[in-house]
Design a protein around this motif. Structure first.
Motif, PDB file in Angstrom:
ATOM      1  N   ALA A  46      65.388 -41.604 -26.397  1.00 37.47           N
ATOM      2  CA  ALA A  46      65.429 -41.231 -26.633  1.00 37.47           C
ATOM      3  C   ALA A  46      64.234 -40.830 -28.278  1.00 37.47           C
ATOM      4  O   ALA A  46      63.651 -41.265 -28.492  1.00 37.47           O
ATOM      5  CB  ALA A  46      66.356 -41.966 -28.215  1.00 37.47           C
ATOM      6  N   TYR A  47      64.693 -39.458 -28.645  1.00 34.28           N
ATOM      7  CA  TYR A  47      63.703 -38.770 -28.984  1.00 34.28           C
ATOM      8  C   TYR A  47      63.938 -37.653 -30.174  1.00 34.28           C
ATOM      9  O   TYR A  47      65.455 -37.046 -29.492  1.00 34.28           O
ATOM     10  CB  TYR A  47      62.196 -38.358 -28.493  1.00 34.28           C
ATOM     11  CG  TYR A  47      62.878 -37.501 -27.592  1.00 34.28           C
ATOM     12  CD1 TYR A  47      62.164 -35.519 -27.757  1.00 34.28           C
ATOM     13  CD2 TYR A  47      63.272 -36.808 -26.232  1.00 34.28           C
ATOM     14  CE1 TYR A  47      62.449 -34.647 -27.605  1.00 34.28           C
ATOM     15  CE2 TYR A  47      63.469 -36.444 -25.651  1.00 34.28           C
ATOM     16  CZ  TYR A  47      62.936 -35.028 -25.777  1.00 34.28           C
ATOM     17  OH  TYR A  47      62.891 -33.660 -25.217  1.00 34.28           O
TER      18      TYR A  47
ATOM     19  N   LEU B 127      60.710 -33.404 -40.181  1.00 35.13           N
ATOM     20  CA  LEU B 127      60.875 -33.996 -38.997  1.00 35.13           C
ATOM     21  C   LEU B 127      59.138 -34.677 -38.270  1.00 35.13           C
ATOM     22  O   LEU B 127      58.687 -33.744 -38.374  1.00 35.13           O
ATOM     23  CB  LEU B 127      61.792 -33.855 -37.872  1.00 35.13           C
ATOM     24  CG  LEU B 127      62.992 -34.012 -38.346  1.00 35.13           C
ATOM     25  CD1 LEU B 127      64.155 -33.392 -36.937  1.00 35.13           C
ATOM     26  CD2 LEU B 127      64.047 -35.249 -38.653  1.00 35.13           C
ATOM     27  N   VAL B 128      58.623 -35.927 -39.591  1.00 38.27           N
ATOM     28  CA  VAL B 128      57.406 -36.252 -38.781  1.00 38.27           C
ATOM     29  C   VAL B 128      56.841 -35.982 -37.760  1.00 38.27           C
ATOM     30  O   VAL B 128      56.982 -37.710 -37.320  1.00 38.27           O
ATOM     31  CB  VAL B 128      56.874 -36.150 -40.331  1.00 38.27           C
ATOM     32  CG1 VAL B 128      55.091 -36.508 -40.402  1.00 38.27           C
ATOM     33  CG2 VAL B 128      56.187 -35.198 -41.280  1.00 38.27           C
ATOM     34  N   GLN B 129      56.093 -35.480 -36.754  1.00 36.27           N
ATOM     35  CA  GLN B 129      55.302 -36.116 -35.623  1.00 36.27           C
ATOM     36  C   GLN B 129      55.451 -38.038 -36.023  1.00 36.27           C
ATOM     37  O   GLN B 129      54.857 -38.809 -37.028  1.00 36.27           O
ATOM     38  CB  GLN B 129      54.515 -36.006 -35.118  1.00 36.27           C
ATOM     39  CG  GLN B 129      53.662 -36.611 -34.070  1.00 36.27           C
ATOM     40  CD  GLN B 129      54.136 -36.515 -32.864  1.00 36.27           C
ATOM     41  OE1 GLN B 129      54.934 -35.973 -32.482  1.00 36.27           O
ATOM     42  NE2 GLN B 129      53.518 -37.536 -31.518  1.00 36.27           N
ATOM     43  N   GLY B 130      56.064 -38.752 -35.344  1.00 35.57           N
ATOM     44  CA  GLY B 130      55.140 -40.664 -35.161  1.00 35.57           C
ATOM     45  C   GLY B 130      56.422 -40.982 -35.951  1.00 35.57           C
ATOM     46  O   GLY B 130      56.516 -42.465 -35.634  1.00 35.57           O
ATOM     47  N   GLU B 131      57.232 -40.481 -37.047  1.00 35.14           N
ATOM     48  CA  GLU B 131      58.392 -40.858 -37.788  1.00 35.14           C
ATOM     49  C   GLU B 131      59.676 -41.602 -37.697  1.00 35.14           C
ATOM     50  O   GLU B 131      59.954 -40.852 -35.716  1.00 35.14           O
ATOM     51  CB  GLU B 131      58.768 -40.411 -39.099  1.00 35.14           C
ATOM     52  CG  GLU B 131      57.623 -39.997 -40.227  1.00 35.14           C
ATOM     53  CD  GLU B 131      58.174 -39.178 -41.159  1.00 35.14           C
ATOM     54  OE1 GLU B 131      57.705 -39.143 -42.290  1.00 35.14           O
ATOM     55  OE2 GLU B 131      59.572 -38.982 -41.149  1.00 35.14           O
ATOM     56  N   MET B 132      60.366 -42.468 -37.431  1.00 35.41           N
ATOM     57  CA  MET B 132      61.962 -42.645 -36.938  1.00 35.41           C
ATOM     58  C   MET B 132      62.685 -42.187 -37.971  1.00 35.41           C
ATOM     59  O   MET B 132      62.757 -42.515 -39.067  1.00 35.41           O
ATOM     60  CB  MET B 132      61.323 -44.540 -37.113  1.00 35.41           C
ATOM     61  CG  MET B 132      60.384 -45.002 -36.223  1.00 35.41           C
ATOM     62  SD  MET B 132      60.342 -44.274 -34.193  1.00 35.41           S
ATOM     63  CE  MET B 132      61.509 -45.405 -34.255  1.00 35.41           C
ATOM     64  N   ILE B 133      63.437 -41.541 -36.675  1.00 31.21           N
ATOM     65  CA  ILE B 133      64.892 -41.258 -38.184  1.00 31.21           C
ATOM     66  C   ILE B 133      65.971 -42.236 -37.537  1.00 31.21           C
ATOM     67  O   ILE B 133      65.862 -42.700 -36.608  1.00 31.21           O
ATOM     68  CB  ILE B 133      65.047 -40.232 -37.805  1.00 31.21           C
ATOM     69  CG1 ILE B 133      65.558 -39.918 -36.041  1.00 31.21           C
ATOM     70  CG2 ILE B 133      63.963 -38.955 -38.584  1.00 31.21           C
ATOM     71  CD1 ILE B 133      66.218 -38.354 -36.445  1.00 31.21           C
TER      72      ILE B 133
ATOM     73  N   ASN C 127      55.156 -33.204 -30.150  1.00 27.09           N
ATOM     74  CA  ASN C 127      54.700 -33.065 -28.498  1.00 27.09           C
ATOM     75  C   ASN C 127      55.414 -33.337 -27.456  1.00 27.09           C
ATOM     76  O   ASN C 127      54.986 -33.134 -26.436  1.00 27.09           O
ATOM     77  CB  ASN C 127      53.177 -33.853 -27.932  1.00 27.09           C
ATOM     78  CG  ASN C 127      52.844 -33.717 -29.423  1.00 27.09           C
ATOM     79  OD1 ASN C 127      52.492 -32.258 -30.952  1.00 27.09           O
ATOM     80  ND2 ASN C 127      51.677 -35.110 -30.344  1.00 27.09           N
ATOM     81  N   ARG C 128      57.016 -34.238 -27.192  1.00 29.50           N
ATOM     82  CA  ARG C 128      57.348 -33.842 -25.844  1.00 29.50           C
ATOM     83  C   ARG C 128      57.457 -32.828 -25.025  1.00 29.50           C
ATOM     84  O   ARG C 128      57.111 -31.172 -25.319  1.00 29.50           O
ATOM     85  CB  ARG C 128      58.788 -34.374 -26.253  1.00 29.50           C
ATOM     86  CG  ARG C 128      59.746 -34.681 -24.533  1.00 29.50           C
ATOM     87  CD  ARG C 128      59.395 -35.557 -24.220  1.00 29.50           C
ATOM     88  NE  ARG C 128      59.644 -36.993 -25.041  1.00 29.50           N
ATOM     89  CZ  ARG C 128      59.968 -37.882 -24.703  1.00 29.50           C
ATOM     90  NH1 ARG C 128      61.098 -37.834 -23.639  1.00 29.50           N
ATOM     91  NH2 ARG C 128      60.081 -38.866 -25.478  1.00 29.50           N
ATOM     92  N   LYS C 129      56.892 -32.280 -23.936  1.00 30.39           N
ATOM     93  CA  LYS C 129      57.240 -31.329 -23.104  1.00 30.39           C
ATOM     94  C   LYS C 129      58.187 -30.910 -22.922  1.00 30.39           C
ATOM     95  O   LYS C 129      59.283 -31.328 -22.812  1.00 30.39           O
ATOM     96  CB  LYS C 129      56.839 -31.920 -21.566  1.00 30.39           C
ATOM     97  CG  LYS C 129      54.995 -32.273 -21.824  1.00 30.39           C
ATOM     98  CD  LYS C 129      54.510 -32.284 -20.053  1.00 30.39           C
ATOM     99  CE  LYS C 129      53.326 -33.266 -20.186  1.00 30.39           C
ATOM    100  NZ  LYS C 129      52.418 -32.804 -21.042  1.00 30.39           N
ATOM    101  N   PRO C 130      58.064 -29.482 -22.435  1.00 31.24           N
ATOM    102  CA  PRO C 130      59.319 -28.429 -22.955  1.00 31.24           C
ATOM    103  C   PRO C 130      60.192 -28.919 -21.627  1.00 31.24           C
ATOM    104  O   PRO C 130      61.908 -28.144 -21.654  1.00 31.24           O
ATOM    105  CB  PRO C 130      58.751 -27.093 -23.016  1.00 31.24           C
ATOM    106  CG  PRO C 130      57.930 -27.286 -23.396  1.00 31.24           C
ATOM    107  CD  PRO C 130      56.954 -28.907 -23.125  1.00 31.24           C
TER     108      PRO C 130
END
Length: 159
Positions: free
Chosen positions: A30-31, A117-123, A144-147
């Motif tokens: 999940a991301y 939505l901030v890089q590295g945060e958890m939701i 940063n997840r690849k498209p």
């Protein structure tokens, strides 16, 4: 971002990206992403595995990250233009199978983000299934997840 903050964010994302079990349902990989800096919308993606002998259905999702959280997919109109639409009936999760929520296909849509939505945060997402009930998932924000992640899932037959 400093090296230590970057390293911490990477470790946190990997630590929380592992499988989450709830009865017969397992959520993996999940991301979440925002579409751009300052975006008012975003999306979450994941693989949902169903180990049960009967089909289940993801029928709803909620989170405090946005004013509205919906299940969406992409469809092609008569002119071949892709559009995102809400899937009110939800997504079938086949018995003994997997359903991928991936970029360019089915996904969780955040509309009217309450915060960036901030890089590295958890939701936190609460997924509601017809059979398995509610499953709470901690989802790392990974900008940063690849498209081409969706293309890899589709090519491997997971979508």
């Amino acid at each position: 971002m400093s090296l230590s903050k970057t390293l911490f964010a990477a470790i946190a994302a990997v630590s929380f990206a592992g499988p989450i079990w709830a009865g017969s349902i397992t959520v993996e990989d999940a991301y979440a992403r925002a579409s751009t800096m300052g975006a008012v919308s975003g999306a979450a993606f994941m693989e949902i595995h169903n180990a049960a002998e009967v089909e289940d259905r993801l029928v709803a999702v909620r989170s405090d990250v946005a004013q509205r959280v919906e299940l969406h997919t992409h469809i092609s109109d008569a002119n071949g233009v892709m559009q995102m639409v809400e899937v009110e009936e939800g997504f079938a999760i086949p018995a003994g199978g997997v359903h991928a929520l991936a970029r360019g296909g089915d996904h969780v849509m955040f509309m009217g983000l309450n915060r960036p939505l901030v890089q590295g945060e958890m939701i936190e997402l609460t997924l509601t299934f017809e059979q398995a009930g509610e499953v709470v998932v901690q989802v790392p924000v990974d900008l940063n997840r690849k498209p081409d992640h969706a293309l890899m899932l589709q090519k491997s037959g997971q979508n």
